[in-house]
Motif scaffolding. Sequence first.
Motif, mmCIF file in Angstrom:
data_model
loop_
_atom_site.group_PDB
_atom_site.id
_atom_site.type_symbol
_atom_site.label_atom_id
_atom_site.label_comp_id
_atom_site.label_asym_id
_atom_site.label_seq_id
_atom_site.Cartn_x
_atom_site.Cartn_y
_atom_site.Cartn_z
ATOM 1 N N UNK A 10 0.482 -1.059 0.085
ATOM 2 C CA UNK A 10 -0.071 -0.274 0.258
ATOM 3 C C UNK A 10 1.181 1.509 0.106
ATOM 4 N N UNK A 11 0.428 2.529 -0.251
ATOM 5 C CA UNK A 11 0.820 3.501 -0.413
ATOM 6 C C UNK A 11 0.272 5.022 0.417
ATOM 7 N N UNK A 12 0.936 5.282 1.393
ATOM 8 C CA UNK A 12 0.337 6.003 2.131
ATOM 9 C C UNK A 12 1.376 7.606 2.846
ATOM 10 N N UNK A 13 1.110 8.866 2.920
ATOM 11 C CA UNK A 13 1.418 9.940 3.129
ATOM 12 C C UNK A 13 1.152 10.009 5.231
ATOM 13 N N UNK A 14 2.587 10.778 5.387
ATOM 14 C CA UNK A 14 2.898 11.055 6.792
ATOM 15 C C UNK A 14 3.685 12.283 7.036
ATOM 16 N N UNK A 15 3.782 13.025 8.271
ATOM 17 C CA UNK A 15 4.438 13.730 8.478
ATOM 18 C C UNK A 15 5.637 13.422 8.999
ATOM 19 N N UNK A 16 6.958 14.251 8.602
ATOM 20 C CA UNK A 16 7.563 13.406 9.689
ATOM 21 C C UNK A 16 8.474 14.609 10.608
ATOM 22 N N UNK A 17 8.881 13.870 11.759
ATOM 23 C CA UNK A 17 9.367 14.571 12.696
ATOM 24 C C UNK A 17 8.885 16.326 12.760
ATOM 25 N N UNK A 18 10.219 16.641 11.536
ATOM 26 C CA UNK A 18 10.200 17.558 11.337
ATOM 27 C C UNK A 18 8.980 18.462 10.335
ATOM 28 N N UNK A 19 7.506 17.544 10.414
ATOM 29 C CA UNK A 19 6.586 17.836 9.691
ATOM 30 C C UNK A 19 6.444 18.169 8.358
ATOM 31 N N UNK A 20 7.065 17.820 8.297
ATOM 32 C CA UNK A 20 7.270 17.974 5.998
ATOM 33 C C UNK A 20 6.527 15.922 5.661
ATOM 34 N N UNK A 21 5.385 16.771 4.691
ATOM 35 C CA UNK A 21 4.733 15.829 4.379
ATOM 36 C C UNK A 21 4.949 15.084 3.480
ATOM 37 N N UNK A 22 4.780 13.752 3.151
ATOM 38 C CA UNK A 22 5.629 12.434 2.078
ATOM 39 C C UNK A 22 5.258 11.576 1.819
ATOM 40 N N UNK A 23 5.285 10.733 1.778
ATOM 41 C CA UNK A 23 4.643 9.361 1.802
ATOM 42 C C UNK A 23 6.029 8.303 1.226
ATOM 43 N N UNK A 24 5.730 7.280 1.541
ATOM 44 C CA UNK A 24 6.217 5.862 1.362
ATOM 45 C C UNK A 24 5.154 5.270 0.262
ATOM 46 N N UNK A 25 5.800 4.234 0.178
ATOM 47 C CA UNK A 25 5.330 2.569 -0.486
ATOM 48 C C UNK A 25 6.081 1.444 -0.036
ATOM 49 N N UNK A 26 5.305 1.403 0.795
ATOM 50 C CA UNK A 26 4.794 0.255 1.773
ATOM 51 C C UNK A 26 4.679 -1.473 1.485
ATOM 52 N N UNK A 27 5.839 -2.691 2.266
ATOM 53 C CA UNK A 27 5.510 -3.820 1.749
ATOM 54 C C UNK A 27 5.464 -4.498 3.160
ATOM 55 N N UNK A 28 4.485 -4.918 3.391
ATOM 56 C CA UNK A 28 3.355 -5.471 4.458
ATOM 57 C C UNK A 28 3.564 -7.226 4.467
ATOM 58 N N UNK A 29 4.449 -7.921 5.329
ATOM 59 C CA UNK A 29 4.080 -9.304 5.665
ATOM 60 C C UNK A 29 3.375 -9.958 7.172
ATOM 61 N N UNK A 30 2.174 -10.475 6.424
ATOM 62 C CA UNK A 30 1.361 -10.766 8.376
ATOM 63 C C UNK A 30 1.589 -12.010 7.889
ATOM 64 N N UNK A 31 2.250 -13.038 9.130
ATOM 65 C CA UNK A 31 2.663 -14.656 9.533
ATOM 66 C C UNK A 31 1.275 -15.061 10.453
ATOM 67 N N UNK A 32 0.836 -15.911 10.081
ATOM 68 C CA UNK A 32 -0.185 -16.781 10.625
ATOM 69 C C UNK A 32 0.294 -18.208 11.198
ATOM 70 N N UNK A 33 -0.148 -19.155 12.486
ATOM 71 C CA UNK A 33 0.340 -20.555 12.685
ATOM 72 C C UNK A 33 -1.164 -21.369 12.081
ATOM 73 N N UNK A 34 -1.645 -20.540 11.529
ATOM 74 C CA UNK A 34 -3.090 -21.722 10.865
ATOM 75 C C UNK A 34 -3.381 -20.563 10.560
ATOM 76 N N UNK A 35 -4.722 -21.828 9.768
ATOM 77 C CA UNK A 35 -6.020 -20.327 8.752
ATOM 78 C C UNK A 35 -5.244 -21.138 6.812
ATOM 79 N N UNK A 36 -6.586 -20.721 6.234
ATOM 80 C CA UNK A 36 -6.043 -20.972 4.709
ATOM 81 C C UNK A 36 -5.289 -20.170 4.316
ATOM 82 N N UNK A 37 -4.112 -20.075 3.491
ATOM 83 C CA UNK A 37 -3.210 -19.108 3.075
ATOM 84 C C UNK A 37 -4.483 -18.145 2.568
ATOM 85 N N UNK A 38 -5.023 -18.623 1.372
ATOM 86 C CA UNK A 38 -6.161 -16.975 0.721
ATOM 87 C C UNK A 38 -7.380 -16.645 2.303
#
Length: 103
Positions: A10-38
């Motif tokens: 996903x892509x989203x924006x946020x403010x840096x600690x200095x207050x500068x508005x900018x955005x990033x592309x994020x990659x997310x991995x979530x891990x589960x001990x059970x359940x169908x991958x789909x």
Amino acid sequence: MRLTGVGGVFSASHHSPEGVLHGHSYEVWAWFSQGDARDVQNKLETVLAGLDHTHLADDLSWGEALAEHIALQLPGCREVEVRRPLERIGARWIEQPPPEGAS
């Protein structure tokens, strides 16, 4: 322990600690001990769709907080890793086992 991992972006924006508005592309991995991958992939996609092309609240500007925010919306999730691949920065949330003696 065996875990099943699913990923998304996903892509989203946020403010840096200095207050500068900018955005990033994020990659997310979530891990589960059970359940169908789909099924768990669909859950993750729903959570990420709610973040995609939004402005992140200040309390979600750090990767660790963002990983925890995502994990808490995914029942059965054991671990979430959030990466900003272009900057080679990442953060991880890992479910902590209950303290000894807790029921």
